[in-house]
Scaffold this motif. Structure first.
Motif, PDB file in Angstrom:
ATOM      1  N   THR A 162       9.826   8.121  83.851  1.00  0.00           N
ATOM      2  CA  THR A 162       9.069   7.025  83.251  1.00  0.00           C
ATOM      3  C   THR A 162       9.607   6.750  81.854  1.00  0.00           C
ATOM      4  O   THR A 162       9.770   7.682  81.061  1.00  0.00           O
ATOM      5  N   SER A 187       8.324   0.533  88.980  1.00  0.00           N
ATOM      6  CA  SER A 187       7.097  -0.182  88.649  1.00  0.00           C
ATOM      7  C   SER A 187       7.153  -0.519  87.170  1.00  0.00           C
ATOM      8  O   SER A 187       7.787   0.190  86.381  1.00  0.00           O
ATOM      9  N   ASN A 188       6.503  -1.622  86.803  1.00  0.00           N
ATOM     10  CA  ASN A 188       6.587  -2.141  85.447  1.00  0.00           C
ATOM     11  C   ASN A 188       5.217  -2.705  85.085  1.00  0.00           C
ATOM     12  O   ASN A 188       4.690  -3.551  85.799  1.00  0.00           O
ATOM     13  N   ASP A 189       4.652  -2.278  83.964  1.00  0.00           N
ATOM     14  CA  ASP A 189       3.317  -2.737  83.610  1.00  0.00           C
ATOM     15  C   ASP A 189       3.314  -3.919  82.633  1.00  0.00           C
ATOM     16  O   ASP A 189       2.257  -4.325  82.175  1.00  0.00           O
ATOM     17  N   ASN A 228      11.591   5.293  90.295  1.00  0.00           N
ATOM     18  CA  ASN A 228      11.349   6.296  91.332  1.00  0.00           C
ATOM     19  C   ASN A 228      12.665   6.873  91.824  1.00  0.00           C
ATOM     20  O   ASN A 228      13.732   6.264  91.659  1.00  0.00           O
ATOM     21  N   THR A 235      13.377   2.440  93.525  1.00  0.00           N
ATOM     22  CA  THR A 235      12.345   1.423  93.288  1.00  0.00           C
ATOM     23  C   THR A 235      11.741   1.681  91.915  1.00  0.00           C
ATOM     24  O   THR A 235      11.928   2.734  91.317  1.00  0.00           O
ATOM     25  N   THR A 267       8.541   2.816  85.361  1.00  0.00           N
ATOM     26  CA  THR A 267       8.809   4.039  86.114  1.00  0.00           C
ATOM     27  C   THR A 267       9.898   3.760  87.133  1.00  0.00           C
ATOM     28  O   THR A 267       9.787   2.829  87.931  1.00  0.00           O
TER      29      THR A 267
END
Length: 160
Positions: free
Chosen positions: A137, A70-72, A64, A68, A62
């Motif tokens: 995303t 996020s990475n799973d 933002n 910034t 994702t």
């Protein structure tokens, strides 16, 4: 005889008139058109650079609206994440909920049979309403192939 002939002819004419049906119909309708002018939204591209040494698992990354991310999946490394930045020519944005974008859209690469799905678009109005930053995303499938993936995402803004 003449009397009976005339009486028969009159009877036939009366009978035909009683059984006559309409051979056509006619009517009309109105046409109205509303023409509205639209402002143009100019956008710079969203830029994401992703590296991986093992693509056997899927990943969800994702980006933002502030850049910034996020990475799973730790096998994927996000080297750059730049949200899209859009400006409007003749007006201002006032409510991020007034933006419209597809629920999801597939990113493709020439000659490659895998796609990256981009979805969950987010909008953050900046610069007193003259700009909007867009995040999203990326859903990366397992066994993604190396390539330059891209897509044009249509957006709209509806004034209140």
């Amino acid at each position: 005889m003449r009397k009976y002939f005339l009486l028969s002819a009159v009877t036939m004419l009366i009978a035909n008139n009683v059984n006559a049906t309409a051979g056509a119909a006619r009517g009309q309708f109105s046409v109205t058109t509303v023409v509205g002018l639209m402002d143009k939204i100019d956008c710079e591209a969203m830029g994401i650079t992703i590296l991986s040494y093992d693509t056997s698992d899927k990943a969800t990354i994702t980006i933002n609206s502030d850049g910034t991310f996020s990475n799973d999946n730790e096998n994927f490394s996000v080297e750059a994440s730049i949200p899209a930045n859009c400006s409007i020519s003749n007006n201002t944005f006032s409510n991020a909920e007034n933006f419209g974008a597809p629920e999801s859209i597939d990113m493709i690469a020439d000659g490659i049979d895998t796609t990256i799905t981009i979805s969950n678009f987010t909008f953050e109005i900046t610069d007193n309403g003259s700009n909007v930053k867009i995040g999203a995303t990326l859903n990366i499938p397992a066994n993604i192939k190396e390539g330059w993936y891209g897509v044009s995402v249509p957006i709209e803004y509806y004034y209140e």
